[in-house]
Scaffold this active site. Structure first.
Site, PDB file in Angstrom:
ATOM      1  N   GLY A  58       0.920  -1.013  -0.012  1.00 34.57           N
ATOM      2  CA  GLY A  58      -0.128  -0.072   0.083  1.00 34.57           C
ATOM      3  C   GLY A  58       0.899   1.259   0.188  1.00 34.57           C
ATOM      4  O   GLY A  58       1.928   1.072  -0.475  1.00 34.57           O
ATOM      5  N   THR A  59       0.305   2.261   0.608  1.00 34.60           N
ATOM      6  CA  THR A  59       1.074   3.550   0.492  1.00 34.60           C
ATOM      7  C   THR A  59       2.500   3.418   1.327  1.00 34.60           C
ATOM      8  O   THR A  59       3.370   3.892   0.990  1.00 34.60           O
ATOM      9  CB  THR A  59       0.353   4.447   1.232  1.00 34.60           C
ATOM     10  OG1 THR A  59      -1.134   4.762   0.410  1.00 34.60           O
ATOM     11  CG2 THR A  59       0.919   6.064   1.087  1.00 34.60           C
ATOM     12  N   ILE A 103      -5.729  -9.479  -1.109  1.00 32.97           N
ATOM     13  CA  ILE A 103      -5.985  -8.450  -0.043  1.00 32.97           C
ATOM     14  C   ILE A 103      -5.762  -6.896  -0.520  1.00 32.97           C
ATOM     15  O   ILE A 103      -4.754  -6.621  -0.509  1.00 32.97           O
ATOM     16  CB  ILE A 103      -4.855  -8.843   1.488  1.00 32.97           C
ATOM     17  CG1 ILE A 103      -5.294 -10.297   1.768  1.00 32.97           C
ATOM     18  CG2 ILE A 103      -5.234  -8.035   2.661  1.00 32.97           C
ATOM     19  CD1 ILE A 103      -4.073 -10.568   2.619  1.00 32.97           C
ATOM     20  N   VAL A 142      -7.926   4.468   1.203  1.00 39.59           N
ATOM     21  CA  VAL A 142      -8.044   6.020   1.758  1.00 39.59           C
ATOM     22  C   VAL A 142      -6.670   6.538   2.304  1.00 39.59           C
ATOM     23  O   VAL A 142      -5.787   5.959   1.705  1.00 39.59           O
ATOM     24  CB  VAL A 142      -9.013   6.178   2.902  1.00 39.59           C
ATOM     25  CG1 VAL A 142     -10.689   6.035   2.456  1.00 39.59           C
ATOM     26  CG2 VAL A 142      -8.723   5.099   3.992  1.00 39.59           C
ATOM     27  N   LYS A 164      -2.851  21.658  -0.997  1.00 38.68           N
ATOM     28  CA  LYS A 164      -3.558  21.845   0.295  1.00 38.68           C
ATOM     29  C   LYS A 164      -2.808  23.018   1.044  1.00 38.68           C
ATOM     30  O   LYS A 164      -1.692  22.715   1.308  1.00 38.68           O
ATOM     31  CB  LYS A 164      -3.608  20.539   1.023  1.00 38.68           C
ATOM     32  CG  LYS A 164      -3.920  20.628   2.572  1.00 38.68           C
ATOM     33  CD  LYS A 164      -3.956  19.126   3.033  1.00 38.68           C
ATOM     34  CE  LYS A 164      -4.282  19.450   4.542  1.00 38.68           C
ATOM     35  NZ  LYS A 164      -4.110  18.139   5.196  1.00 38.68           N
ATOM     36  N   GLU A 208      -6.115  15.209  11.395  1.00 43.58           N
ATOM     37  CA  GLU A 208      -4.890  16.354  10.968  1.00 43.58           C
ATOM     38  C   GLU A 208      -3.962  15.635   9.815  1.00 43.58           C
ATOM     39  O   GLU A 208      -2.797  15.944   9.558  1.00 43.58           O
ATOM     40  CB  GLU A 208      -4.234  16.686  12.045  1.00 43.58           C
ATOM     41  CG  GLU A 208      -4.983  17.683  13.170  1.00 43.58           C
ATOM     42  CD  GLU A 208      -4.881  19.127  12.526  1.00 43.58           C
ATOM     43  OE1 GLU A 208      -4.251  19.360  11.454  1.00 43.58           O
ATOM     44  OE2 GLU A 208      -5.673  19.709  13.224  1.00 43.58           O
ATOM     45  N   TYR A 228       8.677  19.871  21.614  1.00 45.63           N
ATOM     46  CA  TYR A 228       8.634  20.504  20.338  1.00 45.63           C
ATOM     47  C   TYR A 228       8.920  19.613  19.166  1.00 45.63           C
ATOM     48  O   TYR A 228       8.236  19.337  17.993  1.00 45.63           O
ATOM     49  CB  TYR A 228       9.159  21.912  20.325  1.00 45.63           C
ATOM     50  CG  TYR A 228       9.070  22.690  19.173  1.00 45.63           C
ATOM     51  CD1 TYR A 228       7.903  22.517  18.213  1.00 45.63           C
ATOM     52  CD2 TYR A 228       9.996  23.800  18.664  1.00 45.63           C
ATOM     53  CE1 TYR A 228       8.112  23.218  17.152  1.00 45.63           C
ATOM     54  CE2 TYR A 228       9.880  24.403  17.759  1.00 45.63           C
ATOM     55  CZ  TYR A 228       8.887  24.336  17.019  1.00 45.63           C
ATOM     56  OH  TYR A 228       8.674  25.112  15.966  1.00 45.63           O
ATOM     57  N   TYR A 229      10.202  18.908  19.288  1.00 47.26           N
ATOM     58  CA  TYR A 229      10.598  18.190  18.128  1.00 47.26           C
ATOM     59  C   TYR A 229       9.879  16.923  17.630  1.00 47.26           C
ATOM     60  O   TYR A 229       9.451  16.687  16.699  1.00 47.26           O
ATOM     61  CB  TYR A 229      12.009  17.720  18.352  1.00 47.26           C
ATOM     62  CG  TYR A 229      12.651  16.885  17.171  1.00 47.26           C
ATOM     63  CD1 TYR A 229      13.022  17.653  16.066  1.00 47.26           C
ATOM     64  CD2 TYR A 229      12.398  15.463  17.051  1.00 47.26           C
ATOM     65  CE1 TYR A 229      13.344  17.110  14.983  1.00 47.26           C
ATOM     66  CE2 TYR A 229      13.031  14.745  16.001  1.00 47.26           C
ATOM     67  CZ  TYR A 229      13.488  15.518  14.825  1.00 47.26           C
ATOM     68  OH  TYR A 229      13.894  14.981  13.778  1.00 47.26           O
TER      69      TYR A 229
HETATM   70  P1  FAD Z   1      -3.014  -0.848   3.455  1.00 44.32           P
HETATM   71  O1  FAD Z   1      -3.334   0.429   2.644  1.00 44.32           O
HETATM   72  O2  FAD Z   1      -3.797  -1.433   4.293  1.00 44.32           O
HETATM   73  O3  FAD Z   1      -1.729  -1.940   2.746  1.00 44.32           O
HETATM   74  C1  FAD Z   1      -1.671  -3.118   3.262  1.00 44.32           C
HETATM   75  C2  FAD Z   1      -0.956  -4.037   2.140  1.00 44.32           C
HETATM   76  O4  FAD Z   1      -0.663  -5.078   2.728  1.00 44.32           O
HETATM   77  C3  FAD Z   1      -1.622  -4.107   0.852  1.00 44.32           C
HETATM   78  O5  FAD Z   1      -0.795  -4.067  -0.344  1.00 44.32           O
HETATM   79  C4  FAD Z   1      -2.041  -5.665   1.143  1.00 44.32           C
HETATM   80  O6  FAD Z   1      -2.306  -6.443   0.145  1.00 44.32           O
HETATM   81  C5  FAD Z   1      -0.940  -6.151   2.002  1.00 44.32           C
HETATM   82  N1  FAD Z   1      -1.083  -7.377   2.590  1.00 44.32           N
HETATM   83  C6  FAD Z   1      -1.643  -7.550   3.586  1.00 44.32           C
HETATM   84  N2  FAD Z   1      -1.708  -8.953   4.155  1.00 44.32           N
HETATM   85  C7  FAD Z   1      -0.632  -9.418   3.225  1.00 44.32           C
HETATM   86  C8  FAD Z   1      -0.154 -10.847   3.228  1.00 44.32           C
HETATM   87  N3  FAD Z   1      -0.715 -11.672   3.802  1.00 44.32           N
HETATM   88  N4  FAD Z   1       0.436 -11.132   2.009  1.00 44.32           N
HETATM   89  C9  FAD Z   1       0.963 -10.054   1.085  1.00 44.32           C
HETATM   90  N5  FAD Z   1       0.416  -8.823   1.317  1.00 44.32           N
HETATM   91  C10 FAD Z   1      -0.570  -8.541   2.312  1.00 44.32           C
HETATM   92  N6  FAD Z   1      -3.665   9.067   6.254  1.00 44.32           N
HETATM   93  C11 FAD Z   1      -3.183  10.530   5.839  1.00 44.32           C
HETATM   94  O7  FAD Z   1      -2.077  10.738   5.739  1.00 44.32           O
HETATM   95  N7  FAD Z   1      -4.214  11.282   5.481  1.00 44.32           N
HETATM   96  C12 FAD Z   1      -5.362  10.894   5.201  1.00 44.32           C
HETATM   97  O8  FAD Z   1      -6.353  11.708   4.816  1.00 44.32           O
HETATM   98  C13 FAD Z   1      -5.953   9.620   5.681  1.00 44.32           C
HETATM   99  N8  FAD Z   1      -7.107   9.272   5.845  1.00 44.32           N
HETATM  100  C14 FAD Z   1      -7.558   8.017   6.323  1.00 44.32           C
HETATM  101  C15 FAD Z   1      -8.890   7.938   6.546  1.00 44.32           C
HETATM  102  C16 FAD Z   1      -9.221   6.653   6.972  1.00 44.32           C
HETATM  103  C17 FAD Z   1     -10.681   6.060   7.219  1.00 44.32           C
HETATM  104  C18 FAD Z   1      -8.163   5.493   7.537  1.00 44.32           C
HETATM  105  C19 FAD Z   1      -8.510   4.213   7.898  1.00 44.32           C
HETATM  106  C20 FAD Z   1      -6.987   6.102   7.264  1.00 44.32           C
HETATM  107  C21 FAD Z   1      -6.404   7.308   6.747  1.00 44.32           C
HETATM  108  N9  FAD Z   1      -5.188   7.630   6.565  1.00 44.32           N
HETATM  109  C22 FAD Z   1      -4.919   8.877   6.249  1.00 44.32           C
HETATM  110  C23 FAD Z   1      -4.063   6.556   6.941  1.00 44.32           C
HETATM  111  C24 FAD Z   1      -3.718   6.030   5.650  1.00 44.32           C
HETATM  112  O9  FAD Z   1      -4.667   5.624   4.697  1.00 44.32           O
HETATM  113  C25 FAD Z   1      -2.612   4.893   5.686  1.00 44.32           C
HETATM  114  O10 FAD Z   1      -1.591   5.666   6.484  1.00 44.32           O
HETATM  115  C26 FAD Z   1      -1.871   4.729   4.547  1.00 44.32           C
HETATM  116  O11 FAD Z   1      -2.870   4.243   3.464  1.00 44.32           O
HETATM  117  C27 FAD Z   1      -0.921   3.518   4.703  1.00 44.32           C
HETATM  118  O12 FAD Z   1      -1.738   2.276   4.670  1.00 44.32           O
HETATM  119  P2  FAD Z   1      -0.911   0.910   4.701  1.00 44.32           P
HETATM  120  O13 FAD Z   1       0.098   0.798   3.574  1.00 44.32           O
HETATM  121  O14 FAD Z   1      -0.013   0.900   6.103  1.00 44.32           O
HETATM  122  O15 FAD Z   1      -2.035  -0.322   4.733  1.00 44.32           O
END
Ligand code: FAD
Length: 535
Positions: free
Chosen positions: A25-26, A53, A58, A89, A374, A467-468
């Site tokens: 993911g991100t 998965i 978002v 933004k 935030e 602060y940091y």
């Molecule tokens: P995920 O996006 O869940 O990615 C997980 C990855 O792991 C996927 O690629 C999946 O395929 C993989 N994976 C899982 N299990 C396995 C497995 N067994 N084998 C192989 N791969 C696997 N952050 C901001 O900075 N600004 C925002 O406006 C913001 N809004 C948000 C709103 C909501 C409602 C939520 C819940 C979060 C928000 N966030 C925001 C946080 C942001 O979405 C996350 O920090 C960011 O997307 C990172 O997600 P991630 O990569 O950690 O997890």
């Protein structure tokens, strides 16, 4: 989870370090791209991500520190923004947190000081209008007028353009430590497009990309991960494993059993429902801010992108059902939401007790998360990546580095937790049980002590979360004076001081804001021109 032989030794001289990132993911792709930018071919990076998965889908609003991430990758805005349907933004707009119809901003702009006192203190002594944000920040007028932070010819507002008199409350930047001035903007972007863009960035620079499910995590006799098993690509092993599997925390929580520190007692919002609404740039303004509109059991975010508007209701399921949250969100958006599928999300609010355990580092949702009020999710990722480069492991006897890393992650998350709690306890709104409870709910002890101080002296670098690790003092001023639920007095010294210089500063801000509102295009005009030029 299974047990097996010894993990690779990071201390082998001359050995290429190998890093296995589980999750794409991100968090996974930001980490992979950053490690390649930092270490090039001296490190092997593999990303394994599941095709089945999905990622969270978002996370599209950022903090202005994100600029350092793109700079580190040596990317210009023109390289990545069009590919990610990104917009600018200038801050967060809070609607209805004080009372219906009221709004205020938390902009990316320093608060000035005059004769050693923050401008907010002067504002309490001699308010120019009812709007603290409009009187003390240029950016608030630009947000109200929906301006772009770039001129029509593409020239950006210079860094430091908003450096207000005194400059005593400068913003923190992770890698560059203290910068002289706050960078004036951040971005909104489509999260999955950013991950796609960074996939190409990473694989072009040698990141190995495997699409597969990790089905088992093997530990050696010392409890270090020795390898992970995939469904179709066999065994993957590395020196360091980065858990980017989202809320699942497959390695950190499930395999290593690291405890989770829940923030639910202080931040009860644990659910969200999201919609992706098509953008029509002819009809809708691309507001240069993330909007957080208070609701009966939480708040709704609005994030305008080139392609669509991301929106969602963050709420506490103790007060509202998923069905009612979705209904409220659809009504908020209007008839065009009717056929758009909703994405319901359960949020795990809190942090892993430690993010780096043995040879596993959690980054992203796997390590922790607080509600996105935030926009700190991506900020946490960026901060963790910077710290892992700073404290990059040398071997198994890395306890000192591990501890320093974990302390840094803990402090940043606890600082943001305090800051978010202030939004609720400091909001004047108290018109139903949810909002009444925000005034009596437990808050961190240190925040309660700070609030007592702030009632007599606006937040400054002495009185905010260290602060940091936390937010700059001006951020606390914005929420405290914007949300309006806590009465703050000005310093008695200001009754004795000469107000002339403060008045000059208020006048300067107003004139500068008026001038920039005249000169700068709207975001709609700016992006339409960019697109026309690109053809
Ligand atoms: P995920 O996006 O869940 O990615 C997980 C990855 O792991 C996927 O690629 C999946 O395929 C993989 N994976 C899982 N299990 C396995 C497995 N067994 N084998 C192989 N791969 C696997 N952050 C901001 O900075 N600004 C925002 O406006 C913001 N809004 C948000 C709103 C909501 C409602 C939520 C819940 C979060 C928000 N966030 C925001 C946080 C942001 O979405 C996350 O920090 C960011 O997307 C990172 O997600 P991630 O990569 O950690 O997890």
């Amino acid at each position: 989870m299974t047990k097996s032989g010894a993990a690779a030794n990071l201390t082998d001289p001359g050995k290429t370090k190998s890093v296995v990132i589980v999750g794409g993911g991100t968090a996974g792709w930001m980490t992979a791209a950053y490690l390649k930018a930092a270490f090039g071919d001296r490190i092997d990076v593999t990303v394994v991500e599941s095709a089945h998965i999905g990622s969270i889908g978002v996370g599209e609003a950022t903090f202005s520190d994100i600029r350092h991430f793109f700079e580190f990758l040596r990317l210009e805005e023109s390289d990545w923004m069009p590919a990610c349907n990104a917009t600018y933004k200038l801050g967060v707009r809070f609607e209805d947190w004080r009372e219906p119809g009221h709004h205020f901003y938390h902009p990316f702009e320093q608060l000035g000081s005059v004769d050693g006192f923050p401008l907010s203190d002067w504002w309490l002594r001699m308010p120019q209008s009812s709007r603290f944000d409009r009187d003390c920040f240029v950016m608030a007028a630009l947000c109200d007028a929906e301006r772009s932070p770039r001129y029509a010819d593409g020239t950006p507002l210079a860094q430091g353009v908003f450096e207000n008199v005194g400059g005593g409350q400068s913003a923190r930047s992770n890698i560059a430590e203290y910068q002289g001035a706050q960078f004036p903007y951040a971005y909104h972007f489509e999260a999955h497009l950013l991950a796609k863009f960074l996939t190409k960035y990473g694989t072009d620079r040698g990141v190995k990309h495997i699409t597969d499910n990790v089905v088992d995590v093997a530990l050696d006799e010392q409890g270090f991960v020795s390898h992970v098993d995939t469904a179709e690509n066999g065994r993957l092993s590395g020196d360091l494993y980065i858990d980017c599997t989202g809320f699942r925390a497959l390695l950190l929580k499930q395999a290593l059993g690291e405890p989770f520190v829940s923030f639910q007692d202080t931040l009860p919002n644990n659910s969200a429902v999201a919609l992706q609404v098509p953008m029509d740039m002819e009809r809708k303004a691309i507001r240069p801010c993330t909007t957080a509109t208070a609701q009966d059991a939480g708040w709704i975010w609005t994030i305008p992108l080139i392609s669509r508007i991301g929106t969602g209701y963050v709420y506490a399921d103790e007060y509202l059902s998923a069905e009612d949250a979705e209904k409220t969100l659809r009504e908020f958006v209007g008839p065009e939401a009717a056929d758009i599928p909703a994405n319901h999300i359960k949020m795990r609010i809190g942090r892993s007790e430690r993010s780096w355990v043995k040879n596993v580092v959690g980054i992203g949702l796997a390590a922790g998360f607080v509600e996105p009020l935030e926009s700190t999710g991506i900020f946490f990722i960026h901060h963790a990546i910077e710290q892992i480069v700073r404290y990059f492991p040398g071997g198994r006897d890395d306890d000192v580095r591990r501890d320093a890393f974990n302390r840094s992650i803990e402090h940043v998350m606890e600082g943001v937790r305090e800051f978010l709690c202030l939004h609720y306890v400091g909001a004047k709104r108290a018109d139903n049980q949810y909002w009444k409870d925000t005034k009596t709910r437990k808050i961190p002890d240190a925040l309660a002590e700070r609030i007592e101080i702030w009632k007599h002296k606006v937040p400054d670098s002495e009185s905010v979360y260290p602060y940091y690790h936390g937010l700059p003092p001006y951020s606390y001023n914005c929420i405290l004076l914007g949300a309006g639920g806590i009465e703050v007095k000005h310093s008695p010294a200001l009754d004795l001081a000469d107000p002339t210089a403060a008045q000059v500063e208020f006048d300067r801000i107003r004139l500068k804001a008026d001038k920039l509102v005249q000169e700068l295009p709207s975001q709609n005009e700016f992006f339409a021109a960019m697109r026309a030029n690109a053809k």
